[in-house]
Design a protein around this motif. Structure first.
Motif, mmCIF file in Angstrom:
data_model
loop_
_atom_site.group_PDB
_atom_site.id
_atom_site.type_symbol
_atom_site.label_atom_id
_atom_site.label_comp_id
_atom_site.label_asym_id
_atom_site.label_seq_id
_atom_site.Cartn_x
_atom_site.Cartn_y
_atom_site.Cartn_z
ATOM 1 N N VAL A 14 -11.670 10.040 -16.668
ATOM 2 C CA VAL A 14 -12.446 10.520 -15.521
ATOM 3 C C VAL A 14 -13.876 10.847 -15.923
ATOM 4 O O VAL A 14 -14.756 10.968 -15.067
ATOM 5 N N GLY A 15 -14.119 10.984 -17.230
ATOM 6 C CA GLY A 15 -15.464 11.263 -17.698
ATOM 7 C C GLY A 15 -16.431 10.127 -17.439
ATOM 8 O O GLY A 15 -17.647 10.329 -17.406
ATOM 9 N N THR A 16 -15.896 8.907 -17.235
ATOM 10 C CA THR A 16 -16.751 7.760 -16.927
ATOM 11 C C THR A 16 -17.559 8.009 -15.667
ATOM 12 O O THR A 16 -18.686 7.525 -15.527
ATOM 13 N N PHE A 17 -16.999 8.784 -14.743
ATOM 14 C CA PHE A 17 -17.667 9.057 -13.476
ATOM 15 C C PHE A 17 -18.379 10.411 -13.475
ATOM 16 O O PHE A 17 -18.802 10.897 -12.436
ATOM 17 N N GLY A 18 -18.482 11.037 -14.642
ATOM 18 C CA GLY A 18 -19.202 12.298 -14.766
ATOM 19 C C GLY A 18 -18.354 13.540 -14.615
ATOM 20 O O GLY A 18 -18.873 14.657 -14.733
ATOM 21 N N SER A 19 -17.059 13.396 -14.364
ATOM 22 C CA SER A 19 -16.189 14.561 -14.194
ATOM 23 C C SER A 19 -15.866 15.175 -15.545
ATOM 24 O O SER A 19 -15.606 14.468 -16.519
ATOM 25 N N ILE A 20 -15.859 16.501 -15.615
ATOM 26 C CA ILE A 20 -15.533 17.157 -16.879
ATOM 27 C C ILE A 20 -14.032 17.348 -17.046
ATOM 28 O O ILE A 20 -13.542 17.544 -18.154
ATOM 29 N N MET A 21 -13.265 17.277 -15.942
ATOM 30 C CA MET A 21 -11.812 17.333 -16.024
ATOM 31 C C MET A 21 -11.238 16.829 -14.710
ATOM 32 O O MET A 21 -11.959 16.672 -13.720
ATOM 33 N N GLY A 22 -9.913 16.559 -14.708
ATOM 34 C CA GLY A 22 -9.263 16.081 -13.496
ATOM 35 C C GLY A 22 -7.784 16.400 -13.530
ATOM 36 O O GLY A 22 -7.248 16.840 -14.554
ATOM 37 N N THR A 23 -7.119 16.192 -12.405
ATOM 38 C CA THR A 23 -5.668 16.410 -12.314
ATOM 39 C C THR A 23 -5.031 15.108 -11.843
ATOM 40 O O THR A 23 -4.705 14.961 -10.660
ATOM 41 N N PRO A 24 -4.848 14.144 -12.729
ATOM 42 C CA PRO A 24 -4.377 12.812 -12.324
ATOM 43 C C PRO A 24 -2.937 12.827 -11.847
ATOM 44 O O PRO A 24 -2.142 13.701 -12.198
ATOM 45 N N ILE A 25 -2.600 11.827 -11.030
ATOM 46 C CA ILE A 25 -1.244 11.652 -10.508
ATOM 47 C C ILE A 25 -0.470 10.727 -11.431
ATOM 48 O O ILE A 25 -0.990 9.703 -11.882
ATOM 49 N N ILE A 26 0.772 11.087 -11.718
ATOM 50 C CA ILE A 26 1.601 10.366 -12.676
ATOM 51 C C ILE A 26 1.863 8.943 -12.194
ATOM 52 O O ILE A 26 2.107 8.697 -11.010
ATOM 53 N N ASN A 27 1.813 8.012 -13.130
ATOM 54 C CA ASN A 27 2.096 6.604 -12.873
ATOM 55 C C ASN A 27 3.599 6.384 -13.026
ATOM 56 O O ASN A 27 4.109 6.269 -14.123
ATOM 57 N N GLN A 28 4.327 6.352 -11.905
ATOM 58 C CA GLN A 28 5.792 6.224 -11.939
ATOM 59 C C GLN A 28 6.206 4.895 -12.589
ATOM 60 O O GLN A 28 5.513 3.901 -12.445
ATOM 61 N N PRO A 29 7.329 4.861 -13.332
ATOM 62 C CA PRO A 29 8.310 5.936 -13.542
ATOM 63 C C PRO A 29 8.060 6.758 -14.801
ATOM 64 O O PRO A 29 8.990 7.268 -15.399
ATOM 65 N N GLN A 30 6.804 6.850 -15.235
ATOM 66 C CA GLN A 30 6.472 7.650 -16.412
ATOM 67 C C GLN A 30 6.534 9.137 -16.064
ATOM 68 O O GLN A 30 6.702 9.508 -14.899
ATOM 69 N N VAL A 31 6.369 9.991 -17.080
ATOM 70 C CA VAL A 31 6.430 11.429 -16.840
ATOM 71 C C VAL A 31 5.162 12.151 -17.272
ATOM 72 O O VAL A 31 5.112 13.377 -17.226
ATOM 73 N N GLY A 32 4.128 11.419 -17.689
ATOM 74 C CA GLY A 32 2.903 12.080 -18.117
ATOM 75 C C GLY A 32 1.698 11.168 -18.014
ATOM 76 O O GLY A 32 1.809 9.937 -18.092
ATOM 77 N N ILE A 33 0.539 11.773 -17.806
ATOM 78 C CA ILE A 33 -0.732 11.047 -17.773
ATOM 79 C C ILE A 33 -1.821 11.997 -18.254
ATOM 80 O O ILE A 33 -1.839 13.178 -17.894
ATOM 81 N N LEU A 34 -2.719 11.477 -19.091
ATOM 82 C CA LEU A 34 -3.781 12.297 -19.685
ATOM 83 C C LEU A 34 -5.128 11.870 -19.148
ATOM 84 O O LEU A 34 -5.478 10.683 -19.179
ATOM 85 N N ALA A 35 -5.912 12.834 -18.632
ATOM 86 C CA ALA A 35 -7.265 12.569 -18.147
ATOM 87 C C ALA A 35 -8.270 13.026 -19.193
ATOM 88 O O ALA A 35 -8.193 14.157 -19.694
ATOM 89 N N LEU A 36 -9.204 12.142 -19.523
ATOM 90 C CA LEU A 36 -10.259 12.443 -20.503
ATOM 91 C C LEU A 36 -11.529 12.789 -19.751
ATOM 92 O O LEU A 36 -12.042 11.980 -18.976
ATOM 93 N N GLY A 37 -12.045 13.989 -19.974
ATOM 94 C CA GLY A 37 -13.269 14.408 -19.311
ATOM 95 C C GLY A 37 -14.510 13.908 -20.018
ATOM 96 O O GLY A 37 -14.442 13.320 -21.111
ATOM 97 N N ALA A 38 -15.667 14.127 -19.405
ATOM 98 C CA ALA A 38 -16.932 13.691 -19.985
ATOM 99 C C ALA A 38 -17.232 14.464 -21.265
ATOM 100 O O ALA A 38 -16.932 15.659 -21.380
ATOM 101 N N ILE A 39 -17.824 13.788 -22.247
ATOM 102 C CA ILE A 39 -18.257 14.443 -23.484
ATOM 103 C C ILE A 39 -19.597 15.119 -23.224
ATOM 104 O O ILE A 39 -20.557 14.472 -22.790
ATOM 105 N N ARG A 40 -19.657 16.427 -23.476
ATOM 106 C CA ARG A 40 -20.866 17.203 -23.186
ATOM 107 C C ARG A 40 -21.398 17.879 -24.445
ATOM 108 O O ARG A 40 -20.633 18.287 -25.320
ATOM 109 N N LYS A 41 -22.712 17.985 -24.513
ATOM 110 C CA LYS A 41 -23.358 18.716 -25.602
ATOM 111 C C LYS A 41 -23.494 20.177 -25.152
ATOM 112 O O LYS A 41 -24.213 20.481 -24.193
ATOM 113 N N VAL A 42 -22.778 21.095 -25.831
ATOM 114 C CA VAL A 42 -22.708 22.488 -25.389
ATOM 115 C C VAL A 42 -22.921 23.435 -26.570
ATOM 116 O O VAL A 42 -22.653 23.077 -27.723
ATOM 117 N N PRO A 43 -23.396 24.656 -26.289
ATOM 118 C CA PRO A 43 -23.455 25.669 -27.357
ATOM 119 C C PRO A 43 -22.052 26.188 -27.642
ATOM 120 O O PRO A 43 -21.255 26.395 -26.730
#
Length: 466
Positions: free
Chosen positions: A384-413
């Motif tokens: 989801v970081g491709t679109f600028g989002s820092i995090m997301g709550t993706p919907i599972i791709n059935q019949p799997q039981v998990g999905i991981l969303a990667l947020g945008a990489i940010r330069k932070v203190p």
């Protein structure tokens, strides 16, 4: 003249229907075996349906934009001659034989019986091996069983059996000595439907009552209330794929109990390492080295550490997958997403992972993915970081039981722990959002899994070569 029914073939796991987008042949056209007759589309991929026989198209049973279920007859093709198996079966009349039957005749009768039995149970593609309609048709005509076909080595992509492979096998079989005539069965053995393939371990679900109670409840869909439309509003019809994706997402939410866990990962070492090696990789391979293969490698390692995330649910049973096939959501030019699958991801090194990721992503953008490229996934990653989002709550791709969303990489203190005390520094960080099915994955497992992904990313070797 005989008539052949062209059916909609199985196109992958969880694909039950397709929409006809265009007919490539008209009634009266001559068709050769393996020649495309029509084009179809699913919520996953577009493809062609080839003919399994030579003949003439005499009837179309569906129109463009009609939805067809897998296994339904789409068209009728008229072929030369009749069914060889039926003729042989009709010619056998043992009650009229008054003389002792020669061994050679017994062998021919036994082979006819075996061929007839094989035609009753047609060859089907499985998650481990795909068979084209042409190969299936040859196997049916020659009386090759599913078990026998599975032993034939394939020279095609992903060890697929091609027309030449099955022809070579038939030639070698015909030149081999005839086997002894098998005993003719007097009663049909009961057919047992397996719950999982031989490569999967079936584990009893510890909470079957959840699924049972869900199935027993009948939830009535509330009537849709009309929305007022004013003069300046624009009414846009959803696209075919948009309708399919909408239904798929709603079905997934109604199937799985979605829960999320979030964690922040420091990817400074990865950022600096990629910056150091990406130009050399481009000059050597002619391709970009993105962050995606790095993340895919970390997810694959975590799936090996926590195999109960690499599962599917079937009723009140859990199917523990042996293969680790990681899907990666890729954006299409029209804004929709498709999920090509990296098969056997745990057997790839980083270089192989990068090549596979680039190949699937490029073919997805060009609309050149095969049906086999989008099936068989056991876990999914979406960026989801491709679109600028820092995090997301993706919907599972059935019949799997998990999905991981990667947020945008940010330069932070960030607070950095040093040998002489803590200090503030600039770091590259990202959020990992893990959605999982709470029917079978508890919070401890869901949290431990995403923590393992974080640990693999943060322990990146800055001196690694690719």
């Amino acid at each position: 003249m005989a008539k052949f029914e062209l059916k909609l073939p199985k196109m992958g796991e969880s694909v039950a229907e397709a929409t006809i987008t265009s007919w490539l042949k008209d009634v009266g056209d001559t068709i050769e075996a393996d020649e495309a007759v029509l084009e179809i589309a699913t919520d996953k991929v577009d493809s062609e349906v080839p003919s399994e026989v030579d003949g003439v198209l005499v009837e179309k049973l569906f129109n463009v934009d009609d939805v067809v279920q897998v296994g339904q007859t789409i068209a009728v093709i008229e072929t030369e001659g009749g069914s060889t198996v039926e003729v042989k079966a009709a010619a056998v009349e043992p009650e009229k034989v008054s003389e002792p039957v020669a061994p050679k005749v017994v062998a021919e009768i036994a082979q006819t019986v075996v061929a007839a039995k094989t035609s009753v149970d047609p060859v089907v593609s499985t998650e481990d091996r795909f068979y084209s309609p042409l190969v299936k048709n040859i196997a049916k005509q020659e009386g090759i069983s599913q078990a026998e076909l599975d032993t034939i080595p394939g020279s095609g992509k992903d060890n697929r059996v091609t027309k030449n492979d099955i022809k070579a096998y038939l030639d070698s079989r015909s030149s081999a000595p005839s086997p002894a005539a098998p005993a003719i069965e007097t009663a049909a053995a009961p057919k047992v439907e397996p719950v999982a393939t031989k490569k999967e371990e079936v584990v009893q679900n510890v909470t079957p009552s959840v699924e049972k109670s869900k199935q027993e409840k009948s939830v009535e869909k509330p009537a849709e209330k009309p929305i007022a439309v004013s003069g300046g509003d624009e009414v846009i019809e959803m696209t075919r794929m948009g309708k399919l994706i909408s239904k798929y997402m709603v079905d997934s939410v109604q199937t799985s109990a979605h829960v999320q866990s979030f964690i922040e990962a420091d990817v400074t070492n990865i950022w600096n390492w990629r910056k150091k090696v990406k130009d050399g990789f481009m000059k050597r391979e002619g391709e970009n080295l993105t962050f995606t293969p790095i993340f895919m490698e970390a997810v694959t390692k975590a799936l090996k550490d926590f195999p109960m995330m690499n599962i599917s649910v079937q009723g009140d049973k859990i199917i523990k997958k042996k293969a680790i096939n990681v899907g990666m959501a890729a954006a299409l030019p029209d804004g929709n997403l498709i999920v090509p699958v990296i098969k056997n991801a745990d057997q790839l090194n980083l270089f192989g992972m990068a090549k596979r990721v680039n190949d699937l992503a490029n073919r997805a953008r060009l609309g050149k993915l095969d049906p086999d490229d989008i099936q068989g996934g056991t876990y999914t990653v979406t960026n989801v970081g491709t679109f600028g989002s820092i995090m997301g709550t993706p919907i599972i791709n059935q019949p799997q039981v998990g999905i991981l969303a990667l947020g945008a990489i940010r330069k932070v203190p960030a607070v950095i722990e040093g040998p002489e005390g803590d200090y503030i520094g600039i770091r590259f960080k990202m959020y990992l959002s893990h959605s999982y099915d709470h029917r079978v994955v508890n919070g401890a497992l869901g949290g431990q899994f995403v923590k393992a992904v974080k640990d693999y990313l943060e322990s990146w070797d800055s001196n690694r070569e690719i």
